[in-house]
Each structure stands twice: as C-alpha cells, then as structure tokens.
Design a protein around this motif. Structure first.
Motif, short mmCIF file in Angstrom:
data_model
loop_
_atom_site.label_atom_id
_atom_site.label_comp_id
_atom_site.label_asym_id
_atom_site.label_seq_id
_atom_site.Cartn_x
_atom_site.Cartn_y
_atom_site.Cartn_z
N PRO A 21 50.21 49.30 54.57
CA PRO A 21 48.90 49.75 55.07
C PRO A 21 48.24 48.73 55.98
O PRO A 21 47.62 49.09 56.99
CB PRO A 21 48.10 49.98 53.78
N ASN A 22 48.38 47.45 55.65
CA ASN A 22 47.80 46.42 56.50
C ASN A 22 48.49 46.38 57.87
O ASN A 22 47.83 46.28 58.91
CB ASN A 22 47.91 45.05 55.83
N MET A 51 45.39 55.16 47.67
CA MET A 51 44.89 56.06 48.71
C MET A 51 45.09 55.46 50.10
O MET A 51 45.09 56.19 51.10
CB MET A 51 43.41 56.38 48.47
N ASP A 52 45.27 54.13 50.18
CA ASP A 52 45.62 53.51 51.47
C ASP A 52 47.00 53.99 51.91
O ASP A 52 47.24 54.23 53.10
CB ASP A 52 45.61 51.99 51.36
N ALA A 55 46.63 57.50 53.24
CA ALA A 55 46.04 57.52 54.58
C ALA A 55 47.08 57.19 55.66
O ALA A 55 47.11 57.83 56.72
CB ALA A 55 44.87 56.54 54.65
N VAL A 56 47.93 56.21 55.39
CA VAL A 56 48.96 55.85 56.37
C VAL A 56 49.99 56.97 56.49
O VAL A 56 50.44 57.31 57.59
CB VAL A 56 49.65 54.52 55.99
N ALA A 57 50.37 57.57 55.36
CA ALA A 57 51.30 58.70 55.39
C ALA A 57 50.74 59.85 56.22
O ALA A 57 51.47 60.50 56.98
CB ALA A 57 51.61 59.16 53.97
N SER A 87 49.95 65.42 44.99
CA SER A 87 49.18 66.50 45.60
C SER A 87 48.62 66.05 46.95
O SER A 87 48.70 66.77 47.95
CB SER A 87 48.04 66.92 44.68
N ALA A 88 48.06 64.83 46.99
CA ALA A 88 47.50 64.31 48.24
C ALA A 88 48.59 64.09 49.28
O ALA A 88 48.42 64.43 50.46
CB ALA A 88 46.77 63.00 47.96
#
Length: 299
Positions: A21-22, A51-52, A55-57, A87-88
């Motif tokens: 993510p970074n 959740m990071d 977000a990247v996915a 699910s996300a």
C-alpha cells in the motif's frame, strides 16, 4: 547464456509483481507501467489496516489489472473479519484470486494460526474465488520446520483436489537457481502437484537487496548476497537477477515435469523499473553477455 532466448522468454511469460500500500501511494497510474490484465499482488503487512489492501486492489481493478490481495492468517481477527474482507475485495475490486499466507507475526492476533485454517473455512470458495496462491519456502522458514512445511503443503494439495481449487505455490525471493530447482524436485517427489511461481528480486542495489534479505530469513541466499555486500565499493551498484533467471529457465526447459511455471517479481529497486525489466524479458528483448547471463533491453 545457458538457456536460449526462447527458453528464457517462455519461462518469463505471464509474470506477476508485488506492491505494498505504501508503494502504491507513489504510483499515479498502474496503467502507465503495466500491460492490461497484469497480475499484481497487494500485501497485507503485520500491523497494517487491511482496508489499505482493499483500496489498492480497487485501484488496480479500475486500472485494468488483476489484483491479488494477500490474506495473512495470523493478522486476521476472526471469520467475521475474513468474510467482510472477502466481500469488500470481490464487490469493490473485482477480486477473483487471492494469496493466503501465514503472515510474519510471532503470535496470531485472532483465531487463525496458519493458512490452512483460513482455507478450511470455506469462505474464500463462498465468494467464488478458486484461484488461490499459498506460500512456498525454497530455503525453509524461520516460523515453521521443514517437516511441517511439507506436511502443510500436502494438506493443501489434498484440499485443492477435494474442492476443485486452482491452488498454486508462490515463493519467497532467492538468489540461487540450484536451491530453487532442488527444492521443487524434493516437494514434487513428496507428492506436490501444485504449479509454482518463483519469487525473483527485481534489479536493485546490493545495499537494498541485503537489507531485504536480512529481514526475510532466506538462508543460503542470504550468505550469497552478504558476500557481495562486504565489498563496500559495490554496495550502490545495481544487481540484476539475469543469472538466476537464465539458470531457472534452463532447469525448467531441461525437466519436462518441473512444476515451476511463472516468475513473481519483488520490486525492491522500484515498481516501474521492475515492471519494465520483467516485460522486456517476457518480450524476448534480451541479449547474451560474454560472462554469462543476459542484459534486458529495457526501452
């Protein structure tokens, strides 16, 4: 070169790459440095917010890539969190493939102590995900004995057969092909039928490679890179994995039963640079070097 250009190109096809993510925060657009559909693993590091990773996915999916998020067993709280994450991943990022790992923490934060426990929940299958990577350790692991590694691998082979899953092994990075090829043969003899993606350290300075090798517990390869790191004058020179790739391609071509199918690149020297290097090799844009190995002709 030991292998032919055609053998190296074939071995390097359908490569994948890793991003944190970074690291992703420094990339404006994945589409600018990757071909559509490229497989990109997204890490779930100890102590980070999962959740990071989501977000990247999602960014990768929107940029036309195939995001493969990590599910780190020892960093998951419980089945409820696993269910929510899956699910996300599927709803927000179109995820159809995941990598399930134990995770590099000494004590589990929740109910899962190993990747097989996550696989056995059936939750991944519930979301229609059948392409699943599991960790491979050509040089062993500081977290589990060699005997336990083989036992866990055989359980995963049984699970794949029982549930009709497309399981594959993705390995830690290393620097010496002989170690990887011997390991592949040993687990194949023990009953492994899962295809393998071998971890490749992308081009980076010896100083950078040494730093990552120190924290990864990669055994014999650590001694290989440590020997080079002793030469202070060479610490900032870029080390290319061309000899490793050449030798792996030769071994893969020589053994028709070899289960090594693809390469997975760790972009220690930069994401865009590693992606360009990997693509050049897959395109056959290479030339042999007088002392062995090859040079990738990166545009």
């Amino acid at each position: 070169m030991s292998a032919t250009i055609e053998q190296i190109q074939a071995a390097a096809s359908d490569w994948s790459i890793e991003v944190t993510p970074n690291g992703a925060s420094k990339i404006d657009s994945f589409a600018d440095c990757l071909a559509p559909g490229t497989t990109v693993n997204v890490t779930f590091l100890p102590g980070s917010d999962p959740m990071d990773t989501v977000a990247v996915a999602q960014r990768l999916h929107n940029d036309g890539m195939n995001p493969v998020p990590h599910l780190a067993a020892r960093s998951l709280k419980d089945t409820d969190q696993l269910d929510a994450l899956l699910s996300a991943f599927t709803q927000k990022a179109g995820v159809s493939e995941v990598l399930v790992i134990g995770g590099g923490v000494d004590s589990p934060v929740g109910q899962f102590a190993s990747s097989i426990e996550v696989l056995n929940t059936g939750l991944i299958q519930k979301y229609g995900i059948t392409d699943i990577g599991v960790a491979g350790h050509p040089e062993g692991s500081p977290d589990i004995s060699d005997e336990e590694i083989v036992e866990a691998l055989m359980l995963k082979n049984e699970l794949a057969k029982r549930d009709g899953l497309n399981l594959y092994i993705e390995t830690q990075f290393c620097f010496e092909a002989d170690i990887v090829l011997a390991w592949e043969k040993s687990i194949r003899d023990a009953g492994n039928n899962l295809p393998i993606r071998v971890g490749i350290p992308g081009p980076a300075t010896i100083k950078t490679l040494f730093r990552f090798a120190q924290v990864s517990g990669i055994g014999p390869s650590m001694r290989f890179i440590a020997k080079q790191a002793k030469n202070v004058a060479k610490l900032m020179t870029v080390q290319s994995p061309h000899i490793l790739l050449d030798d792996l391609a030769e071994g893969m071509a020589a053994d028709k039963d070899c289960m090594i199918k693809h390469f997975h690149f760790y972009p220690f020297g930069g994401f865009a640079k590693t992606a360009a290097y990997a693509q050049a090799i897959a395109d056959g844009q290479i030339k042999s070097l007088p002392k062995g190995g090859f040079e990738a002709l990166v545009a």
